[in-house]
Design an enzyme around this catalytic site. Structure first.
Site, PDB file in Angstrom:
ATOM      1  N   VAL A 133      -5.196   3.434  -2.065  1.00 52.18           N
ATOM      2  CA  VAL A 133      -6.282   2.703  -1.430  1.00 52.18           C
ATOM      3  C   VAL A 133      -7.421   3.682  -1.201  1.00 52.18           C
ATOM      4  CG1 VAL A 133      -6.978   1.276   0.522  1.00 52.18           C
ATOM      5  CG2 VAL A 133      -4.628   1.151  -0.322  1.00 52.18           C
TER       6      VAL A 133
ATOM      7  N   LYS B 182      -8.065  -1.245  -3.209  1.00 49.96           N
ATOM      8  CA  LYS B 182      -6.645  -1.050  -3.494  1.00 49.96           C
ATOM      9  C   LYS B 182      -6.460  -1.145  -5.008  1.00 49.96           C
ATOM     10  CE  LYS B 182      -2.230  -3.244  -2.210  1.00 49.96           C
ATOM     11  NZ  LYS B 182      -1.670  -4.358  -1.420  1.00 49.96           N
TER      12      LYS B 182
ATOM     13  N   ASP C  11       7.169  -8.727   3.925  1.00 52.57           N
ATOM     14  CA  ASP C  11       7.098  -7.273   4.078  1.00 52.57           C
ATOM     15  C   ASP C  11       6.390  -6.911   5.374  1.00 52.57           C
ATOM     16  OD1 ASP C  11       7.713  -4.703   3.320  1.00 52.57           O
ATOM     17  OD2 ASP C  11       5.970  -4.451   2.019  1.00 52.57           O
TER      18      ASP C  11
ATOM     19  N   GLY D 242      -4.979   5.803   1.701  1.00 54.67           N
ATOM     20  CA  GLY D 242      -3.537   5.678   1.813  1.00 54.67           C
ATOM     21  C   GLY D 242      -2.925   5.337   0.477  1.00 54.67           C
TER      22      GLY D 242
ATOM     23  N   GLY E 278       0.529   3.196  -1.415  1.00 50.91           N
ATOM     24  CA  GLY E 278       1.616   2.251  -1.229  1.00 50.91           C
ATOM     25  C   GLY E 278       2.288   1.938  -2.536  1.00 50.91           C
ATOM     26  N   GLY E 279       3.167   0.926  -2.522  1.00 46.30           N
ATOM     27  CA  GLY E 279       3.908   0.571  -3.723  1.00 46.30           C
ATOM     28  C   GLY E 279       3.014   0.049  -4.825  1.00 46.30           C
ATOM     29  N   PHE E 280       1.893  -0.539  -4.458  1.00 39.57           N
ATOM     30  CA  PHE E 280       0.964  -1.076  -5.446  1.00 39.57           C
ATOM     31  C   PHE E 280       0.128   0.041  -6.081  1.00 39.57           C
ATOM     32  CE2 PHE E 280      -3.043  -2.974  -6.770  1.00 39.57           C
ATOM     33  CZ  PHE E 280      -2.638  -4.133  -7.413  1.00 39.57           C
ATOM     34  N   GLY E 281      -0.234   1.002  -5.259  1.00 41.35           N
ATOM     35  CA  GLY E 281      -1.063   2.099  -5.729  1.00 41.35           C
ATOM     36  C   GLY E 281      -1.823   2.702  -4.558  1.00 41.35           C
TER      37      GLY E 281
END
Length: 901
Positions: free
Chosen positions: A632, A646, A744, A625, A627-630
């Site tokens: 996974v 992650k 969040d 997946g 996300g905003g962090f990067g």
């Protein structure tokens, strides 16, 4: 037609009590008084020093009420309402100002499960000088009894109930409804033969509306000793001598062999019949009516009537008395009824009559073959109330009663601790399970001024999860018995005067992550038992210690430093090549799916190199997946344990601060419904977090599906996922110190393992409340996800736990509807507004996800929708806590499990 109608309950009760207050009008025929064992007669508001006295009419002893209640205050009625004829028990009252509930505890004087008559009486008499007639509720234990509506200041009113008492005591509680201060004048408890009144059982009770003695002239009452149960039979006051003839006999009337009903002989010795002044059909009929007053709990009361008959005249020759009986127009008996000579008989409805608005009409009509007119001797009329509400678990009640008594707690600690829910004790949270007693799950007695050693009573609350005894004056050691509380997850002992060391049982719970203990600001308490022993050396010995200890400290610290350096070098060397790539691990997939998640939770948090990450992810081959962090990535440790890696991307808006926040936080928090961290990577510019792998992805995909072939979640699965997610958030809000706000909460951050167990993830935006007194945190910038942001946070950057509650309410709406937080219909619409509009039509099917295909308990869906809308209330103060949300979702799950079973 001979007809009379008895009005609402209040009109009858004040007349009865007015007569009760008149000395010398009671019929006492000189026989020996029956056994009054088990009778309890209380003069409410009578000072203890005044002592008891014998009632002028019944000779029954009345006692002050101090032994039965610890709340309220004694007051005298105003002098202008005192009359010579007024019974002594009406001269004073006990009043409960400022209390939500004031209670009396009466002993079950016969045996558990016995049947009793309880009678409460009220004479206002302007005791408070306000001249304001109050309205309040009366409860029997945790069940509604009736509403007391004081209509006049000078006339007594009464409430009477016949009920089964399942426990060793019963509580009578006066509940403030916001319409004046509750008060009471007297309270009576009378044992009743268990065979009497079979309609009063373990699940329902009978509330008296009327008890009439027919055929009596004047104002004579019949009660104790003529009635061994001290029932009060009042003469029918509305008899018109032109309509009715009175019949009487001096002969004793025997009891019926059927022990379910009985009226005393003094009542059965009189009767009424229509006057035979006309040969028309109407003169051969008796019609009597009663009406039960509706209230907020029972707007359409269910009613039961009992009518008593005995033939008082000698019927000679060919004469006959036969009549048919009907209730509300429906024939009561198949064959005509003929009363027996001088033998009490009774007719009744065993099932409560419904659908008549509390109206009850009895018609007695002579048959064509009857030469005599119908008669009736007495009647009782009741409304039915439920007693099915379950009281708090008995062991919890005993523990709380002991705590209350030891510390003389006032607050609102009266009546049952947990029930009804609207009157739960201050500082308590309870769990409510259908058909099971409520259990106390949280107790907050912080800043309570408590002193002495921590008593064992707290360890008797076997279902408690959170116990807060902070900022008191407790001394002594921490009892090890607290470690034996099976569900305890948070114990706060901050700010006391405790000493000694933390018990081994608690230390073990702390180390295995099942308990959070706060014990700061206890100057004499230590976490290491060996360091808690006070030194007993003489001053000379201490001088030697002062010299030797620093020297030894330098030597030991140097040795430890060298040892630590060697360990670190060895650990770094052994890490190289310690992780196998996916294609080198045989049988990895089957092994990882069946691996025990808890084994991974016990791993030490490890620091990986970037090269380690490349090996474990097979060079970042499989993306799980983004996300905003990067992104996974899927990965495997050397032992075959599957993990999620992650990796922060260069374009990520989340920087080192968020990364370090999440890494540091995850080393401190451990809960079965929070995703666990296996390790991390901070290798130059590369940053990554390594988590336990959640094979079933996130809740968002399960609800709206990346994979069109995947099977939709059932309603039961959705409920369990919601409840488990709520438990994870509850842990952050309540058990952590300081408390954390996730910031969040959304469906994509709720992950599922192979068993569809839910775990909250993504803690990069976590925010801590740094001080216990914080009510909110004003953040420097708005973070979170559109559609989930609480209005006070979005508008003013004010953040509290209630911000997470709001976001979780949106999650619940997604669980119900399967729809995203922002809908296009056709304009962008928030899911909260969309659900409110559709539920206004009163049909839950309009919002329930079609993929559930109607396979659900409709009550549980409605309840979850109600919880969700409360969570998303505009004002934070109107939203429930996550603890309450968890309890309510557990109730919903019980409903659904019963539906399926």
């Amino acid at each position: 037609m001979a007809r009379s109608t008895r009005g609402a309950m209040a009109d009858w009760s004040w007349l009865l009590l007015l007569l009760l207050g008149l000395a010398g009008v009671l019929q006492v025929r000189g026989q020996r008084a029956p056994d009054s064992t088990g009778f309890v007669s209380i003069d409410c508001g009578l000072p203890e020093q005044a002592g008891g006295y014998a009632d002028a009419a019944t000779k029954l002893p009345y006692v002050p009420d101090g032994a039965f209640t610890d709340a309220g205050s004694n007051r005298d009625i105003s002098p202008e309402y005192i009359k010579p004829s007024l019974s002594k028990r009406y001269l004073n009252v006990r009043s409960f100002p400022g209390a939500a509930r004031g209670c009396y505890t009466l002993p079950s004087t016969v045996a558990r499960g016995s049947k009793y008559l309880l009678r409460a009486t009220f004479l206002y008499g302007n005791y408070d000088g306000l001249g304001k007639l109050p309205v309040f509720d009366l409860h029997l234990g945790v069940n509604f009894w009736r509403t007391v509506n004081i209509t006049t200041a000078d006339k007594p009113q009464m409430a009477e109930i016949i009920a089964v008492v399942p426990d060793e005591s019963v509580q009578v509680c006066l509940v403030d409804t916001g319409s004046g201060t509750p008060f009471i004048s007297a309270l009576d408890l009378r044992p009743v033969r268990d065979t009497l009144y079979p309609q009063a059982n373990a699940t329902q009770a009978l509330v008296l509306v009327d008890r009439s003695n027919l055929g009596v002239s004047g104002a004579a009452l019949v009660r104790y000793p003529e009635d061994p149960y001290d029932r009060v039979w009042i003469p029918w006051s509305e008899i018109d001598s032109n309509e009715w003839a009175e019949i009487s006999t001096p002969e004793k009337v025997k009891e019926l062999a059927d022990l379910r009903f009985n009226a005393p002989s003094a009542v059965m010795q009189t009767a009424i019949a229509p006057r035979n002044g006309s040969r028309s059909a109407s003169s051969r009929t008796i019609e009597l009516s009663w009406d039960a007053a509706p209230n907020h709990a029972y707007p359409d009361p269910e009613v039961i009537g009992i009518v008593y008959f005995a033939e008082l005249e000698v019927v000679a020759g060919g004469a006959a008395r036969q009549f048919e009986m009907a209730i509300n127009g429906k024939l009561w008996s198949k064959a005509p009824f003929t009363p027996q000579h001088l033998i009490c008989d009774a007719f009744f409805n065993s099932e409560a009559h419904r659908g008549f608005g509390g109206h009850y009409n009895i018609t007695l009509k002579a048959t064509a073959n009857s030469t005599l007119l119908p008669t009736i001797n007495a009647a009782e009329f009741f409304s039915v109330v439920s007693t099915a509400n379950v009281a708090t678990d008995a062991k919890d009640v005993v523990a709380m009663a002991a705590i209350k008594a030891k510390y003389e707690v006032k607050k609102n600690w009266a009546g049952d601790p947990c029930a009804p829910k609207t009157l739960v004790w201050e500082g308590l949270n309870c769990s409510y399970t259908i058909s099971m007693p409520p259990r106390i799950t949280r107790l907050n007695m912080s800043f309570g001024g408590l002193s002495g050693s921590i008593p064992s009573h707290f360890a008797n609350l076997k279902a408690i999860k959170y116990l807060d005894l902070s900022y008191n004056n407790f001394t002594g050691s921490i009892p090890n018995a607290l470690s034996e509380l099976p569900f305890l997850v948070a114990l706060d002992l901050t700010g006391n005067q405790l000493n000694g060391s933390i018990p081994s049982g608690l230390m073990k719970r702390i180390q295995d992550g099942s308990l959070t203990l706060r014990y700061g600001k206890n100057p004499n308490l230590c976490s290491n038992g060996s360091s808690c022993e006070p030194t007993k050396k003489k001053s000379k010995s201490m001088f030697a210690v002062y010299i030797v200890v620093p020297i030894l400290a330098v030597v030991v610290i140097g040795a430890l430093a060298m040892l630590l350096l060697l360990i670190l070098r060895k650990k770094q060397g052994s890490r190289k090549g310690s992780v196998k790539p996916q294609n080198e691990a045989s049988g990895v997939h089957s092994q990882s799916r069946n691996s025990n998640t808890h084994s991974m939770l016990q791993l030490d948090h490890r620091r990986f190199t970037y090269k380690d990450l490349q090996v474990m992810t097979n060079n970042f081959k499989t993306v799980l997946g983004r996300g905003g962090f990067g992104s996974v990535y899927d990965g495997f440790l050397a032992d075959g344990t599957q993990v999620a890696v992650k990796l922060r991307s260069e374009s990520s808006s989340q920087g080192i601060r968020e990364f370090l926040t999440e890494a540091q936080t995850l080393t401190k928090i451990h809960h079965k419904n929070l995703v666990s961290m296996v390790g991390y990577c901070k290798d130059g510019e590369y940053m990554a977090l390594v988590y336990e792998h959640m094979s079933e992805g996130n809740l968002e995909d399960k609800l709206r599906g990346k994979d069109s072939n995947s099977r939709s979640l059932t309603w039961r699965q959705r409920l369990r996922i919601a409840m488990e997610s709520a438990q994870g958030l509850e842990y952050l809000h309540v058990a952590c110190s300081p408390a954390f706000v996730h910031r969040d909460v959304k469906t994509s951050n709720i992950l599922l393992n192979v068993d569809l167990e839910a775990k909250v993830a993504d803690f990069g935006l976590l925010k801590a409340f740094n001080q216990d007194g914080d009510t909110h945190v004003s953040t420097a910038r708005l973070v979170g996800t559109r559609g989930y942001l609480a209005p006070e946070y979005a508008a003013a950057l004010q953040l509290t736990e209630k911000s997470d509650v709001y976001s979780f309410g949106v999650v619940l709406l997604e669980v119900i509807t399967g729809r995203p937080p922002i809908l296009q219909c056709p304009e962008p619409t928030n899911i909260i507004q969309w659900v409110r509009q559709h539920l206004a039509r009163g049909n839950i099917e309009d919002v329930a996800d079609i993929h559930i295909q109607g396979d659900y308990d409709i009550n549980s869906v409605w309840k979850v929708a109600d919880i969700a809308l409360k969570c998303t209330a505009q004002a934070p103060t109107q939203r429930p806590t996550m603890t309450k949300v968890v309890a309510q979702l557990q109730e919903c799950l019980k409903l659904e499990e019963q539906h399926i079973d």
